[in-house]
Design a protein around this motif. Structure first.
Motif, PDB file in Angstrom:
ATOM      1  N   LEU A 243       0.838  -1.207   0.000  1.00 22.23           N
ATOM      2  CA  LEU A 243       0.000   0.000   0.000  1.00 22.23           C
ATOM      3  C   LEU A 243       0.871   1.255   0.000  1.00 22.23           C
ATOM      4  CD1 LEU A 243      -2.648   1.431  -0.007  1.00 22.23           C
ATOM      5  CD2 LEU A 243      -2.883   1.003   2.443  1.00 22.23           C
TER       6      LEU A 243
ATOM      7  N   ARG B  71       1.281   5.269  -1.772  1.00 21.83           N
ATOM      8  CA  ARG B  71       0.864   6.386  -2.617  1.00 21.83           C
ATOM      9  C   ARG B  71       1.976   6.679  -3.619  1.00 21.83           C
ATOM     10  NH1 ARG B  71       0.507   8.306   2.304  1.00 21.83           N
ATOM     11  NH2 ARG B  71       1.922  10.074   1.977  1.00 21.83           N
TER      12      ARG B  71
ATOM     13  N   GLU C 170      -0.263   7.931  -9.078  1.00 19.61           N
ATOM     14  CA  GLU C 170      -0.514   9.354  -8.849  1.00 19.61           C
ATOM     15  C   GLU C 170      -0.463  10.156 -10.148  1.00 19.61           C
ATOM     16  OE1 GLU C 170       1.115  13.074  -6.091  1.00 19.61           O
ATOM     17  OE2 GLU C 170       2.148  11.142  -6.054  1.00 19.61           O
TER      18      GLU C 170
ATOM     19  N   GLN D 296       2.053   3.557   3.553  1.00 17.87           N
ATOM     20  CA  GLN D 296       1.069   4.114   4.462  1.00 17.87           C
ATOM     21  C   GLN D 296       0.298   3.029   5.205  1.00 17.87           C
ATOM     22  OE1 GLN D 296      -1.599   6.132   1.446  1.00 17.87           O
ATOM     23  NE2 GLN D 296      -3.180   4.948   2.504  1.00 17.87           N
TER      24      GLN D 296
ATOM     25  N   THR E   4      -6.239   8.606   6.384  1.00 16.99           N
ATOM     26  CA  THR E   4      -6.046   8.582   4.942  1.00 16.99           C
ATOM     27  C   THR E   4      -6.972   9.559   4.223  1.00 16.99           C
ATOM     28  OG1 THR E   4      -5.334   6.281   5.003  1.00 16.99           O
ATOM     29  CG2 THR E   4      -6.154   7.092   2.917  1.00 16.99           C
TER      30      THR E   4
ATOM     31  N   GLN F 246      -8.928   4.173  -2.313  1.00 16.35           N
ATOM     32  CA  GLN F 246      -8.063   4.455  -3.445  1.00 16.35           C
ATOM     33  C   GLN F 246      -7.186   5.633  -3.052  1.00 16.35           C
ATOM     34  OE1 GLN F 246     -10.139   5.022  -7.170  1.00 16.35           O
ATOM     35  NE2 GLN F 246      -8.368   4.349  -8.349  1.00 16.35           N
ATOM     36  N   THR F 247      -5.872   5.518  -3.296  1.00 20.33           N
ATOM     37  CA  THR F 247      -4.941   6.519  -2.790  1.00 20.33           C
ATOM     38  C   THR F 247      -5.121   7.880  -3.444  1.00 20.33           C
ATOM     39  OG1 THR F 247      -3.262   5.710  -4.359  1.00 20.33           O
ATOM     40  CG2 THR F 247      -3.196   4.829  -2.111  1.00 20.33           C
ATOM     41  N   TYR F 248      -5.584   7.915  -4.710  1.00 25.20           N
ATOM     42  CA  TYR F 248      -5.920   9.163  -5.396  1.00 25.20           C
ATOM     43  C   TYR F 248      -7.186   8.918  -6.216  1.00 25.20           C
ATOM     44  CZ  TYR F 248      -1.185  10.661  -4.260  1.00 25.20           C
ATOM     45  OH  TYR F 248      -0.039  10.984  -3.591  1.00 25.20           O
TER      46      TYR F 248
ATOM     47  N   GLY G 130      -5.577   6.343  -8.492  1.00 23.91           N
ATOM     48  CA  GLY G 130      -4.807   5.843  -7.362  1.00 23.91           C
ATOM     49  C   GLY G 130      -4.834   4.339  -7.181  1.00 23.91           C
TER      50      GLY G 130
ATOM     51  N   THR H  71      -3.957  -5.046  -2.497  1.00 26.34           N
ATOM     52  CA  THR H  71      -4.045  -3.855  -3.340  1.00 26.34           C
ATOM     53  C   THR H  71      -3.987  -4.307  -4.802  1.00 26.34           C
ATOM     54  OG1 THR H  71      -1.669  -3.433  -3.635  1.00 26.34           O
ATOM     55  CG2 THR H  71      -2.674  -2.645  -1.594  1.00 26.34           C
TER      56      THR H  71
ATOM     57  N   TYR I  97       0.292   7.651   8.249  1.00 24.04           N
ATOM     58  CA  TYR I  97      -0.067   7.922   6.860  1.00 24.04           C
ATOM     59  C   TYR I  97       1.170   8.293   6.052  1.00 24.04           C
ATOM     60  CZ  TYR I  97      -2.349  10.309   2.906  1.00 24.04           C
ATOM     61  OH  TYR I  97      -2.753  10.705   1.652  1.00 24.04           O
TER      62      TYR I  97
END
Length: 785
Positions: free
Chosen positions: A66, A68, A73, A119, A194, A212-214, A218, A261, A378
């Motif tokens: 996991l 970012r 991105e 993260q 997050t 979802q990171t973005y 993401g 993920t 994070y």
């Protein structure tokens, strides 16, 4: 009194021996300081840290991939590589440095957009309401079985809880049981750190966390907790909003936790456009959790314990317990530990280091990062990334020697899938060569192989050479020719090819040697040429190519000839300076009593072998190593790092200097290890796992000096020194299952003065390499047959 099988065979011991195989406390951990008080669990991919709170338990959760950043991105992410070649700047950089001695690499430096960060995944919450009259509390982490447990009473009700992360079933499991009746329990999943906030929903007896990171681009991550009430129907009406509620009256409840993920390292190459993207993990997580939830708790636990014990039990160190420390909570032992030390604690931390490696490095996972697998943050310090100018390497010290070599697959896969493809581009764009691959000091999981923007940290292309040392170590200890040909040698050859293209004649000293220009010694000093750290590393890379040529199966004789030719004139990076030190640079510019945390110029002493191989153990060279170590300080002075101290300890151990080796080891434990056994960078958070693993290497260097090079020379005699620096405090101890170079396993016992007095060796895996001879402290031969 507990005595190991080997110790018992060698006779009664003068001091009591207690198995240092668990961490325990009679009080819960602290949610405000998870990383220093919680006990970690892991199966390579999943990590968990239960706090141990009585009624409102929190378990911090991680999944290894996991991150970012990267292509999750921005679609323009390039691993830091420039759009056009910068290699045209190299001739000018080299010319300036040879004319002036030092210079700069500003033309090669770059930015690092979308680098990203590891993260935290989530917290699992287990709320049993308000409990009163709690007494008899204890929590325990068994290092042999990797099972966490705690228990307490509330009135007449006895409550016990267990947790583990299973590699066979790819889940973490948490159980609550009672002799009478459990209170009502509410299970939840949450992540309040997050952004964007993941969605949490409840379905029947399961909670799902999706994030979802973005937005849109993401990394997609999913976690699922499925709650099981044995013997019940597990009806679909257990959901209350986004939680699962179990009514009062049950005697047993357990849950399984699964997570994944859509990170896919096999898509980190040109063919996949460096996307690193795989399938949405939702259905895979659902299947994993559902399959595990169909099994009984005892079946899940049994397969986990069998699997873990089989790996953990391949090596055993047994030290005395003169202070009766086994009867004291380990959290108190660690918080009160002071020099001159406590053998029980030192034994415990070696076992804990091996436990952490098993828990954070399993086939199919990523290798342990700066924090291993565990973070509550994070944005952890240094992004929780892969620093590779000591830290990633130290994570793998003594792994092969202590029976964990089969767990190194994540490292080789990570290098092959995230370093080598982008690293080939970096070699061409920064260094003008289409041969081999290169990376630099700081790496994420998306193949960030170019330089960052500060030369002291960024200008470190020697990463490929240092990691090739670990390739050779794995082959040397395992003697696995098939692995070497298919996996190890391609990594080693690519590094060697790169350095063949970069070595240049020394135009400063004009001594006919080949050197690296430009170079920066890790995090220290000027940009110059002939940094001894680089020269020692490359010397070993070329040496390994030639020594392992037959095993490699390579028929590229032109490559071999090129290695042989340049090896003969390569500066090995071993120069004694004006005040008797091993120089850090070919220029004699070392400053006396410069206590920088890195020991880069002593790489060839430990963990490498170039210094001892080129010059042997003559007094001139050992005095120079000693002078360097004394000048460099104890490791307290510069950032007070745990890894700096254990590196010093390992170097002193190979010098047969018991007092200094033990002093550095115990100083690291006193200054850097928290109550839960995890290493804190400067004595306080952030957590950085390298010293946990490096401590194992330091202690092994005190137990055996098993040097590289001789093991590959068929027909020669390989000398092994048993007990080069065993402290008197460890007197009467023993070791079982210590692996040797060239194959073979030795076990031995030592007397109350730390001198080995009995040993046995198993050479059934050794093959037709060199013959073994064993010596003990003082140079006396010992028969280990």
């Amino acid at each position: 009194m507990l005595v190991s099988g080997l110790s018992a065979a060698f006779g009664a011991l003068a001091l009591p021996i207690a198995a240092a195989k668990s961490l325990w406390s009679d009080s819960p951990g602290n949610y405000s300081s998870i990383i220093t008080t919680a006990f970690p669990l892991g199966n390579g991919r999943l990590g968990a840290m239960p706090i141990g709170s009585y009624d409102k338990e929190i378990v911090n959760l991680n999944v290894d991939s996991l991150w970012r950043g990267g292509p999750f991105e921005s679609p323009t992410y390039s691993g830091g590589n420039p759009n056009i070649s910068k290699a045209g700047a190299l001739p000018g950089i080299r010319e300036w440095i040879f004319q002036n001695g030092t210079g700069n690499v500003s033309a090669l430096l770059g930015e690092f957009p979308y680098y990203g960060s590891y993260q935290v995944l989530a917290n699992l919450t287990i709320d049993m309401g308000g409990l009163s009259n709690v007494n008899g509390y204890r929590r325990n982490l068994d290092l042999e079985s990797a099972v966490y447990s705690d228990h307490f009473s509330t009135g007449d009700n006895y409550i016990e809880r267990e947790a583990f992360c299973s590699y066979p079933d790819n889940v973490c499991v948490y159980r609550l049981g009672s002799n009478f009746s459990l209170p009502a329990i509410t299970f939840g999943l949450e992540n309040q750190l997050t952004s964007p906030t993941p969605n949490v929903s409840c379905h029947g007896n399961s909670i799902s966390l999706c994030g979802q990171t973005y937005p849109s681009i993401g990394m997609i991550y999913n976690a699922r907790v499925t709650v099981v009430v044995p013997g019940a129907q597990n009806p679909s009406d257990l959901c209350s909003s986004s939680t699962v509620k179990i009514p009062e009256g049950e005697k047993e409840v357990f849950l399984v936790f699964a997570a994944e993920t859509n990170y896919d390292a096999s898509n980190g190459n040109t063919e996949a456009s460096f996307s690193f993207k795989g399938e949405n993990p939702y259905m895979s997580v659902l299947k994993t959790a559902t399959d595990a939830a169909k099994k009984s708790y005892s079946a899940l636990k049994s397969s986990h314990v069998k699997d873990f014990k089989e790996v953990f039990g391949k090596f055993t160190l047994t030290l005395p317990d003169p202070n009766g420390s086994a009867d004291q909570p380990t959290t108190e032992l660690l918080s009160s530990y002071t020099q001159p030390g406590d053998p029980y604690v030192e034994n415990l931390l070696l076992d804990f280091g091996r436990y952490l490696f098993i828990s954070s490095s399993r086939p199919g996972s990523l290798p342990p990062n700066l924090q291993g697998l565990w973070t509550e943050s994070y944005s952890p310090a240094w992004s929780g990334d892969y620093h590779a100018n000591i830290n990633l390497q130290m994570n793998h010290w003594a792994v092969d020697q202590t029976g964990l070599g089969d767990l190194t697959e994540p490292l080789w896969t990570y290098m092959a899938e995230t370093w080598m493809p982008r690293g080939a581009e970096t070699a061409e764009l920064l260094y003008g060569t289409s041969e081999g691959w290169v990376t630099h000091d700081e790496m994420n999981t998306f193949g960030h192989t170019a330089m960052k923007n500060v030369a002291q940290w960024a200008d470190y292309p020697a990463t490929n050479a240092w990691m090739s040392h670990h390739v050779w170590d794995h082959y040397d200890y395992s003697q696995d020719v098939s692995w070497y040909r298919q996996t190890g040698y391609p990594i080693l050859k690519g590094a060697a090819q790169f350095w063949l293209s970069q070595l240049v004649q020394d135009e400063y000293f004009k001594d006919g040697t080949l050197v690296v220009n430009p170079c920066n010694s890790p995090e220290h000093g000027p940009t110059t040429f002939g940094c001894t750290h680089y020269q020692q590393l490359i010397w070993e890379v070329f040496d390994h190519v030639l020594r392992g040529w037959e095993a490699s199966g390579d028929d590229d004789t032109s490559f071999k000839d090129a290695i042989s030719a340049k090896f003969s004139t390569l500066d090995p990076g071993i120069h004694i300076g004006w005040w008797g030190q091993i120089q850090e640079w070919k220029l004699d510019i070392d400053v006396k009593n410069d206590t920088h945390r890195h020991l880069s110029n002593l790489y060839g002493w430990y963990p490498g072998y170039a210094i001892s191989s080129v010059h042997g153990f003559n007094k001139t060279i050992t005095d120079a190593v000693e002078t360097t170590l004394y000048s460099r300080g104890t490791g307290v002075e510069d950032s007070n790092t745990g890894w700096g101290k254990v590196w010093r300890s390992a170097c002193w151990g190979l010098l047969n200097n018991t007092d200094e080796a033990y002093s550095e080891l115990s100083l690291a434990i006193q200054n850097n290890f928290a109550d839960n056994g995890l290493d804190m960078y400067g004595g306080t958070p952030p957590f950085q796992i390298d010293a946990n693993f490096g401590l194992v290497g330091a202690m092994i260097s005190m137990l055996v000096r098993d040097l590289d090079r001789a093991s590959a020379d068929a027909g020669k005699v390989q000398s092994v020194l048993l007990g080069p620096a065993i402290p008197a405090a460890w007197g009467g101890g023993s070791v079982e299952g210590l692996r040797l170079r060239g194959g073979g396993v030795v076990s031995f016992h030592w007397d109350d003065d730390g001198v080995v007095d009995s040993c046995r060796v198993d050479t059934s895996e050794r093959g037709s390499g060199s013959q073994l001879e064993f010596f003990v402290s003082g140079g006396k031969a010992i028969d280990c047959s």
